[in-house]
Design a protein around this motif. Structure first.
Motif, PDB file in Angstrom:
ATOM      1  N   HIS A 155       4.552   7.406   7.201  1.00  0.00           N
ATOM      2  CA  HIS A 155       5.751   7.254   7.209  1.00  0.00           C
ATOM      3  C   HIS A 155       6.738   6.200   6.722  1.00  0.00           C
ATOM      4  O   HIS A 155       7.774   6.169   6.619  1.00  0.00           O
ATOM      5  CB  HIS A 155       6.554   8.213   8.117  1.00  0.00           C
ATOM      6  CG  HIS A 155       5.942   9.574   8.496  1.00  0.00           C
ATOM      7  ND1 HIS A 155       5.731  10.600   7.378  1.00  0.00           N
ATOM      8  CD2 HIS A 155       5.027  10.084   9.350  1.00  0.00           C
ATOM      9  CE1 HIS A 155       4.898  11.573   7.868  1.00  0.00           C
ATOM     10  NE2 HIS A 155       4.557  10.947   9.116  1.00  0.00           N
ATOM     11  N   MET A 156       5.967   4.911   6.639  1.00  0.00           N
ATOM     12  CA  MET A 156       6.561   3.870   6.440  1.00  0.00           C
ATOM     13  C   MET A 156       6.941   3.722   4.986  1.00  0.00           C
ATOM     14  O   MET A 156       6.166   4.367   4.143  1.00  0.00           O
ATOM     15  CB  MET A 156       5.689   2.587   6.863  1.00  0.00           C
ATOM     16  CG  MET A 156       5.694   1.982   8.232  1.00  0.00           C
ATOM     17  SD  MET A 156       4.492   1.002   8.568  1.00  0.00           S
ATOM     18  CE  MET A 156       5.298  -0.502   8.180  1.00  0.00           C
ATOM     19  N   PRO A 157       7.744   3.108   4.690  1.00  0.00           N
ATOM     20  CA  PRO A 157       8.130   2.884   3.191  1.00  0.00           C
ATOM     21  C   PRO A 157       6.996   2.170   2.452  1.00  0.00           C
ATOM     22  O   PRO A 157       6.242   1.484   3.047  1.00  0.00           O
ATOM     23  CB  PRO A 157       9.320   1.989   3.134  1.00  0.00           C
ATOM     24  CG  PRO A 157      10.031   2.132   4.604  1.00  0.00           C
ATOM     25  CD  PRO A 157       8.896   2.363   5.355  1.00  0.00           C
ATOM     26  N   THR A 158       6.948   2.612   1.162  1.00  0.00           N
ATOM     27  CA  THR A 158       5.492   2.257   0.552  1.00  0.00           C
ATOM     28  C   THR A 158       5.590   0.591   0.379  1.00  0.00           C
ATOM     29  O   THR A 158       4.543   0.087   0.671  1.00  0.00           O
ATOM     30  CB  THR A 158       5.568   2.696  -0.982  1.00  0.00           C
ATOM     31  OG1 THR A 158       5.557   4.236  -0.734  1.00  0.00           O
ATOM     32  CG2 THR A 158       4.484   2.288  -1.707  1.00  0.00           C
ATOM     33  N   ALA A 159       6.747   0.187  -0.074  1.00  0.00           N
ATOM     34  CA  ALA A 159       6.753  -1.279  -0.061  1.00  0.00           C
ATOM     35  C   ALA A 159       6.357  -2.142   1.251  1.00  0.00           C
ATOM     36  O   ALA A 159       5.826  -3.181   1.132  1.00  0.00           O
ATOM     37  CB  ALA A 159       8.178  -1.898  -0.275  1.00  0.00           C
ATOM     38  N   GLU A 160       6.898  -1.813   2.478  1.00  0.00           N
ATOM     39  CA  GLU A 160       6.355  -2.262   3.617  1.00  0.00           C
ATOM     40  C   GLU A 160       4.802  -2.084   3.919  1.00  0.00           C
ATOM     41  O   GLU A 160       4.198  -3.106   4.055  1.00  0.00           O
ATOM     42  CB  GLU A 160       7.122  -1.515   4.911  1.00  0.00           C
ATOM     43  CG  GLU A 160       8.519  -2.105   5.140  1.00  0.00           C
ATOM     44  CD  GLU A 160       9.137  -1.343   6.300  1.00  0.00           C
ATOM     45  OE1 GLU A 160       8.453  -1.464   7.493  1.00  0.00           O
ATOM     46  OE2 GLU A 160      10.073  -1.042   6.234  1.00  0.00           O
ATOM     47  N   LEU A 161       4.336  -1.150   3.493  1.00  0.00           N
ATOM     48  CA  LEU A 161       2.729  -0.847   3.363  1.00  0.00           C
ATOM     49  C   LEU A 161       2.032  -1.763   2.581  1.00  0.00           C
ATOM     50  O   LEU A 161       1.130  -2.619   2.921  1.00  0.00           O
ATOM     51  CB  LEU A 161       2.653   0.534   3.093  1.00  0.00           C
ATOM     52  CG  LEU A 161       2.814   1.495   4.396  1.00  0.00           C
ATOM     53  CD1 LEU A 161       2.535   2.825   3.847  1.00  0.00           C
ATOM     54  CD2 LEU A 161       1.868   1.316   5.744  1.00  0.00           C
ATOM     55  N   GLN A 162       2.619  -1.902   1.169  1.00  0.00           N
ATOM     56  CA  GLN A 162       2.150  -2.742   0.340  1.00  0.00           C
ATOM     57  C   GLN A 162       2.239  -4.039   0.793  1.00  0.00           C
ATOM     58  O   GLN A 162       1.147  -5.025   0.635  1.00  0.00           O
ATOM     59  CB  GLN A 162       2.684  -2.556  -0.977  1.00  0.00           C
ATOM     60  CG  GLN A 162       2.380  -1.193  -1.636  1.00  0.00           C
ATOM     61  CD  GLN A 162       3.265  -1.073  -2.913  1.00  0.00           C
ATOM     62  OE1 GLN A 162       4.445  -1.620  -3.079  1.00  0.00           O
ATOM     63  NE2 GLN A 162       2.579  -0.357  -3.826  1.00  0.00           N
ATOM     64  N   ALA A 163       3.040  -4.563   1.329  1.00  0.00           N
ATOM     65  CA  ALA A 163       3.261  -5.914   1.952  1.00  0.00           C
ATOM     66  C   ALA A 163       2.277  -6.443   3.024  1.00  0.00           C
ATOM     67  O   ALA A 163       1.733  -7.332   2.904  1.00  0.00           O
ATOM     68  CB  ALA A 163       4.807  -6.238   2.423  1.00  0.00           C
ATOM     69  N   LEU A 164       1.975  -5.448   3.763  1.00  0.00           N
ATOM     70  CA  LEU A 164       1.073  -5.694   5.130  1.00  0.00           C
ATOM     71  C   LEU A 164      -0.255  -5.635   4.452  1.00  0.00           C
ATOM     72  O   LEU A 164      -1.028  -6.231   4.805  1.00  0.00           O
ATOM     73  CB  LEU A 164       1.438  -4.615   6.012  1.00  0.00           C
ATOM     74  CG  LEU A 164       2.496  -4.578   7.141  1.00  0.00           C
ATOM     75  CD1 LEU A 164       2.501  -3.407   7.890  1.00  0.00           C
ATOM     76  CD2 LEU A 164       2.154  -5.826   7.886  1.00  0.00           C
ATOM     77  N   ASP A 165      -0.490  -4.848   3.378  1.00  0.00           N
ATOM     78  CA  ASP A 165      -1.938  -4.529   2.778  1.00  0.00           C
ATOM     79  C   ASP A 165      -2.137  -5.904   2.027  1.00  0.00           C
ATOM     80  O   ASP A 165      -3.366  -6.479   2.169  1.00  0.00           O
ATOM     81  CB  ASP A 165      -1.807  -3.514   1.672  1.00  0.00           C
ATOM     82  CG  ASP A 165      -3.222  -3.118   1.110  1.00  0.00           C
ATOM     83  OD1 ASP A 165      -4.176  -2.781   1.976  1.00  0.00           O
ATOM     84  OD2 ASP A 165      -3.312  -3.138  -0.092  1.00  0.00           O
ATOM     85  N   ALA A 166      -1.026  -6.420   1.390  1.00  0.00           N
ATOM     86  CA  ALA A 166      -1.185  -7.793   0.526  1.00  0.00           C
ATOM     87  C   ALA A 166      -1.619  -9.007   1.633  1.00  0.00           C
ATOM     88  O   ALA A 166      -2.281 -10.141   1.149  1.00  0.00           O
ATOM     89  CB  ALA A 166      -0.069  -8.025  -0.472  1.00  0.00           C
ATOM     90  N   ALA A 167      -0.891  -8.750   2.816  1.00  0.00           N
ATOM     91  CA  ALA A 167      -0.979  -9.987   3.735  1.00  0.00           C
ATOM     92  C   ALA A 167      -2.228 -10.094   4.690  1.00  0.00           C
ATOM     93  O   ALA A 167      -2.616 -11.160   4.975  1.00  0.00           O
ATOM     94  CB  ALA A 167       0.429  -9.836   4.574  1.00  0.00           C
TER      95      ALA A 167
END
Ligand code: PXG
Length: 464
Positions: A7-19
């Motif tokens: 349920h986290m916003p997509t952008a936050e998940l993408q940022a963690l994924d990228a990091a």
């Protein structure tokens, strides 16, 4: 660290994924800029992403979710097995019920005298087992110099050092010092791309005879085995000419070369039989299995081994194995998967219903101006994109440029259809219905149309 939820916003998940997350076979820097698409749940043949899009997964994950997503039976079996016996090994004269039952079931399903299973955690591990097993087999028979394994260019057999060496992907060999010694690659039977003016059947025969030429050149007393996928998957779903496999079998028999069929994709129904070897009419000494064995619900693979090879290997200690060989939870999940495949006659569904229906619709795509050939075996299909159907030309643009454009259109149209170079490939869950096949074909055609318009606009419809 916060709990990471769907349920986290997509952008936050993408940022963690990228990091923090290094993706396999990916230019991670580039992906970090773009952001990954995050898949949150799935049922049947349909994925849902973190933005709520519903996507038809015509790749069955990575060629593995044969039974489709969301089968509670497999989840229930896993939970039960974890409570009863989450782990035990099979190294030191112990065994457990899931590994015993699964090995027996696989032996029952496998053709001929393939009655023994050596478990691994993946297809790569299983092929590493095979390298050591065939070399050790010949050493035990007093022929230790028989150590060369012949494989094919553009084959995929896994990504570990050993299995990546067996594979014939030059991009993989360029990284990390592959291949290991005593692996030899011959040409693939890829008539569309490499057959030139030779009729397809003649080309198939000539490719198979490259095996004989290699054996004679390397020395019959040096060659241990030949390994191949019945139908090449990751290389672009390359369906061999009908003349190819009978000739390969003849050559393996004549020179006493062990035949390893890599069934990681073809196995467990994908080609319309339990094993691809049955579809192409061969009698392997060893089969590599993974993926569809558990429909991807748990990581498990293995080698199915003939009576003769197992007897020779069993005459002493084989110094090989993995912590998770025959893992009880993965084995229990695989067994339940096989029960469902059998009881619901999923292989029959591929052979008699979904397979013929998809074949008709898929082959009809060949009327599209971009499509040179449309090939399919069971639930493995490919189309060759070309600027000129008559000459079977490649595009003037770098290989894969056009395939990538087409893939992006598929993604935008909520269809997972992959590209390998400028070849588009599908490998949907085997349980796909005829209505779902209609949706698949409609989205594929729309994506091809959009791709064609982009190629016209960008002036990319030129032959190499
Ligand atoms: N043999 C074959 C024929 C395969 O397709 C493996 C072995 C290795 O299995 P593991 O479980 O170790 O991955 C495979 C795997 C792709 C792609 O891009 C295909 C595979 C794996 C990753 C990517 O099509 N096949």
């Amino acid at each position: 660290m916060n709990v990471i939820t769907n349920h986290m916003p997509t952008a936050e998940l993408q940022a963690l994924d990228a990091a923090h997350h290094m993706h396999p076979f990916t230019a991670n820097g580039e992906l970090a800029e773009k952001g990954s698409r995050i898949i949150t749940r799935a049922t049947g043949v349909t994925l849902t992403d973190s933005d709520g899009n519903e996507i038809l997964d015509a790749m069955a994950g990575l060629w593995c979710v044969n039974i489709g997503y969301g089968r509670d039976e497999l989840a229930d079996v896993a939970a039960r097995q974890m409570r009863e016996l989450p782990y035990y090994n099979t190294f030191f004269q112990t065994s457990h019920v899931p590994a015993i039952a699964l090995a027996a079931k696989i032996a029952e399903l496998a053709p001929g005298d393939l009655n023994h299973v050596f478990f691994a955690g993946s297809g790569s591990e299983a092929n590493d087992t095979n390298i050591r097993m065939v070399r050790h087999y010949w050493a035990l028979k007093g022929k230790p110099e028989k150590s060369i394994i012949i494989s094919r260019k553009n084959a995929y057999h896994g990504s570990s050092v050993g299995s990546g060496s067996l594979g014939g992907m030059s991009a993989m060999h360029e990284q990390g010092g592959l291949p290991i010694p005593d692996i030899h690659h011959i040409n693939q039977p890829h008539w569309w791309a490499e057959g030139g003016d030779t009729p397809e059947d003649d080309f198939g025969l000539a490719c198979a005879q490259e095996l004989e030429a290699a054996i004679l050149e390397l020395g019959e007393d040096r060659v241990a085995a030949f390994i191949a996928e019945p139908v090449q998957g990751a290389g672009g779903v390359i369906v061999p000419p009908a003349t190819y496999w009978p000739e390969i079998q003849r050559i393996c028999d004549k020179y006493e070369i062990l035949l390893i069929a890599d069934e990681v994709i073809c196995g467990f129904g994908r080609t319309g039989n339990w094993f691809g070897s049955q579809t192409v009419g061969i009698r392997p000494d060893i089969m590599t299995i993974a993926k569809g064995l558990s429909s991807g619900y748990a990581p498990i693979g293995g080698s199915i081994v003939s009576d003769e090879v197992a007897a020779v290997i069993g005459s002493g200690e084989f110094n090989h194995g993995y912590t998770y060989s025959g893992h009880p939870v993965a084995a229990a999940v695989a067994l339940e998967n096989l029960r469902i495949l059998e009881e619901e006659d999923v292989v029959g569904h591929v052979q008699n219903t979904a397979g013929p229906y998809l074949k008709e619709k898929w082959e009809a795509l060949a009327d599209h101006p971009l499509v040179g050939e449309a090939r399919i075996v069971g639930m493995m299909g490919s189309i060759a994109l070309t600027p000129n159907k008559e000459t079977r030309a490649a595009f003037a643009a770098d290989g894969g440029t056009v395939g990538y454009i087409c893939r992006e259109r598929c993604f935008a149209n909520n269809l997972i259809m992959r590209h390998v170079g400028d070849r588009m490939i599908i490998s949907p869950p085997l349980v796909i219905t005829t209505d779902e096949i209609d949706v698949l074909i409609e989205r594929a055609r729309r994506s091809l149309d959009e791709c064609y318009a982009i190629l016209q606009e960008k002036d990319l419809l030129h032959s190499a």
